[in-house]
Design a protein around this motif. Structure first.
Motif, PDB file in Angstrom:
ATOM      1  N   UNK A  20       0.838  -1.198   0.000  1.00 22.43           N
ATOM      2  CA  UNK A  20       0.000   0.000   0.000  1.00 22.43           C
ATOM      3  C   UNK A  20       0.877   1.253   0.000  1.00 22.43           C
ATOM      4  N   UNK A  21       1.932   1.213   0.778  1.00 25.82           N
ATOM      5  CA  UNK A  21       2.849   2.352   0.850  1.00 25.82           C
ATOM      6  C   UNK A  21       3.618   2.534  -0.456  1.00 25.82           C
ATOM      7  N   UNK A  22       4.167   1.436  -0.985  1.00 26.09           N
ATOM      8  CA  UNK A  22       5.016   1.539  -2.176  1.00 26.09           C
ATOM      9  C   UNK A  22       4.220   1.874  -3.443  1.00 26.09           C
ATOM     10  N   UNK A  23       2.962   1.475  -3.503  1.00 24.25           N
ATOM     11  CA  UNK A  23       2.162   1.738  -4.704  1.00 24.25           C
ATOM     12  C   UNK A  23       1.492   3.105  -4.682  1.00 24.25           C
ATOM     13  N   UNK A  24       1.492   3.772  -3.542  1.00 24.54           N
ATOM     14  CA  UNK A  24       0.861   5.094  -3.446  1.00 24.54           C
ATOM     15  C   UNK A  24       1.770   6.156  -4.056  1.00 24.54           C
ATOM     16  N   UNK A  25       1.270   6.920  -5.028  1.00 21.83           N
ATOM     17  CA  UNK A  25       2.068   8.030  -5.556  1.00 21.83           C
ATOM     18  C   UNK A  25       2.292   9.071  -4.450  1.00 21.83           C
ATOM     19  N   UNK A  26       3.521   9.247  -4.045  1.00 22.69           N
ATOM     20  CA  UNK A  26       3.796  10.130  -2.908  1.00 22.69           C
ATOM     21  C   UNK A  26       5.203  10.700  -3.017  1.00 22.69           C
ATOM     22  N   UNK A  27       5.347  11.917  -2.515  1.00 20.64           N
ATOM     23  CA  UNK A  27       6.642  12.572  -2.433  1.00 20.64           C
ATOM     24  C   UNK A  27       7.065  12.826  -0.989  1.00 20.64           C
ATOM     25  N   UNK A  28       6.106  12.710  -0.052  1.00 22.19           N
ATOM     26  CA  UNK A  28       6.392  13.009   1.351  1.00 22.19           C
ATOM     27  C   UNK A  28       5.427  12.209   2.217  1.00 22.19           C
ATOM     28  N   UNK A  29       5.685  12.182   3.510  1.00 25.08           N
ATOM     29  CA  UNK A  29       4.830  11.422   4.423  1.00 25.08           C
ATOM     30  C   UNK A  29       3.360  11.758   4.249  1.00 25.08           C
ATOM     31  N   UNK A  30       3.075  13.060   4.131  1.00 24.43           N
ATOM     32  CA  UNK A  30       1.687  13.521   4.141  1.00 24.43           C
ATOM     33  C   UNK A  30       0.916  13.121   2.893  1.00 24.43           C
ATOM     34  N   UNK A  31       1.598  12.611   1.869  1.00 26.36           N
ATOM     35  CA  UNK A  31       0.922  12.163   0.652  1.00 26.36           C
ATOM     36  C   UNK A  31       0.390  10.739   0.786  1.00 26.36           C
ATOM     37  N   UNK A  32       0.767  10.038   1.830  1.00 25.61           N
ATOM     38  CA  UNK A  32       0.357   8.639   1.992  1.00 25.61           C
ATOM     39  C   UNK A  32      -1.023   8.527   2.612  1.00 25.61           C
ATOM     40  N   UNK A  33      -1.550   7.315   2.606  1.00 22.40           N
ATOM     41  CA  UNK A  33      -2.927   7.062   3.046  1.00 22.40           C
ATOM     42  C   UNK A  33      -2.942   6.741   4.537  1.00 22.40           C
ATOM     43  N   UNK A  34      -3.685   7.498   5.331  1.00 29.05           N
ATOM     44  CA  UNK A  34      -3.834   7.125   6.738  1.00 29.05           C
ATOM     45  C   UNK A  34      -4.487   5.743   6.832  1.00 29.05           C
ATOM     46  N   UNK A  35      -3.951   4.887   7.674  1.00 36.79           N
ATOM     47  CA  UNK A  35      -4.458   3.515   7.752  1.00 36.79           C
ATOM     48  C   UNK A  35      -4.283   2.978   9.162  1.00 36.79           C
ATOM     49  N   UNK A  36      -5.202   2.110   9.543  1.00 42.70           N
ATOM     50  CA  UNK A  36      -5.131   1.400  10.810  1.00 42.70           C
ATOM     51  C   UNK A  36      -5.156  -0.087  10.495  1.00 42.70           C
ATOM     52  N   UNK A  37      -4.128  -0.817  10.936  1.00 39.10           N
ATOM     53  CA  UNK A  37      -4.080  -2.260  10.747  1.00 39.10           C
ATOM     54  C   UNK A  37      -4.537  -2.949  12.031  1.00 39.10           C
ATOM     55  N   UNK A  38      -5.595  -3.725  11.910  1.00 38.91           N
ATOM     56  CA  UNK A  38      -6.069  -4.577  13.009  1.00 38.91           C
ATOM     57  C   UNK A  38      -5.591  -5.985  12.675  1.00 38.91           C
ATOM     58  N   UNK A  39      -4.476  -6.386  13.244  1.00 35.41           N
ATOM     59  CA  UNK A  39      -3.871  -7.688  12.913  1.00 35.41           C
ATOM     60  C   UNK A  39      -4.122  -8.651  14.064  1.00 35.41           C
ATOM     61  N   UNK A  40      -5.082  -9.546  13.871  1.00 36.29           N
ATOM     62  CA  UNK A  40      -5.472 -10.483  14.926  1.00 36.29           C
ATOM     63  C   UNK A  40      -5.345 -11.913  14.414  1.00 36.29           C
TER      64      UNK A  40
END
Length: 229
Positions: A20-40
């Motif tokens: 998700x991080x690598x495929x997102x077109x981004x130049x800086x932290x703030x360009x990425x997608x806010x996400x919450x991982x619930x890993x159970x």
């Protein structure tokens, strides 16, 4: 905020976040997608629930969905194919849209230049028995080939188990052999319809035909949602 209902398995969920991080077109932290991982990883085995009368995973899945709702998420992605056998029950329990991994795979196949035709589908025994891909893709013009029972027992199921046990390198040979067998039977592309399978396939030489990585497919769908597509 994207909610990720994960832990099925943990490594596949972590890889989803990476992709998700690598495929997102981004130049800086703030360009990425806010996400919450619930890993159970305590969610009961999905294949055992469908094929062997194992414990129903739905209560654990709904607990995760409630956690993601409470975190303020606006949509949910689930990087596990087999759990989509409970898609309708999960979607009925939340107002949040759940991105369907098979629809994401169909979009990925089109992106790979295979918008219809004969394809191979690899997955857990539960995914294939529930016909998750066959039911959703055949109406789109696809003919789905699946591994034989012998290939499942000798190659696919053991390969998935190797990834779940963190023996990713050992998973490549059996999983790649199964994918090649589907291509030899006429599949134009092979869907890696279990999120452990792309990890094993990536641990060795690339395959000489298109493969639909459902981790990447779901990540692209999530990016599309976040960008309002």
């Amino acid at each position: 905020m994207l909610g990720v209902l994960g832990g099925m398995g943990p490594l596949a969920s972590a890889e989803f976040m990476r992709r998700l991080t690598l495929l997102t077109p981004a130049e800086r932290d703030q360009d990425h997608i806010p996400a919450v991982l619930w890993s159970d990883p305590r969610v009961p085995d999905r294949t055992a629930a469908r094929l062997g009368g194992g414990e129903d995973p739905l209560p654990a899945l709904l607990r995760g969905i409630r956690g993601l709702e409470a975190a303020g998420c606006g949509a949910i992605a689930i990087p596990c194919n087999t759990v989509h056998g409970w898609f309708e029950a999960m979607q009925a329990a939340t107002p949040l849209p759940i991105l369907h991994i098979v629809d994401a795979a169909a979009a990925e196949l089109a992106r790979l230049g295979v918008p219809r035709g004969r394809i191979g589908v690899m997955g857990t025994a539960g995914t294939l028995a529930m016909r998750l891909y066959q039911q959703r893709l055949e109406g789109r013009g696809y003919e789905c080939l699946v591994p034989t029972e012998t290939e499942m027992a000798r190659l696919v199921t053991p390969g998935i188990a190797e990834v779940k046990a963190n023996r990713v390198a050992e998973a490549h040979a059996p999983l790649a052999e199964s994918a090649r067998a589907l291509a030899a039977r006429g599949a134009r592309a092979v869907v890696l319809g279990c999120t452990e399978i792309p990890l094993g396939i990536a641990a060795g030489p690339p395959l000489p035909f298109p493969v639909c990585d459902t981790i990447d497919a779901l990540a692209r769908a999530a990016i599309g949602w976040a960008r309002g597509a």
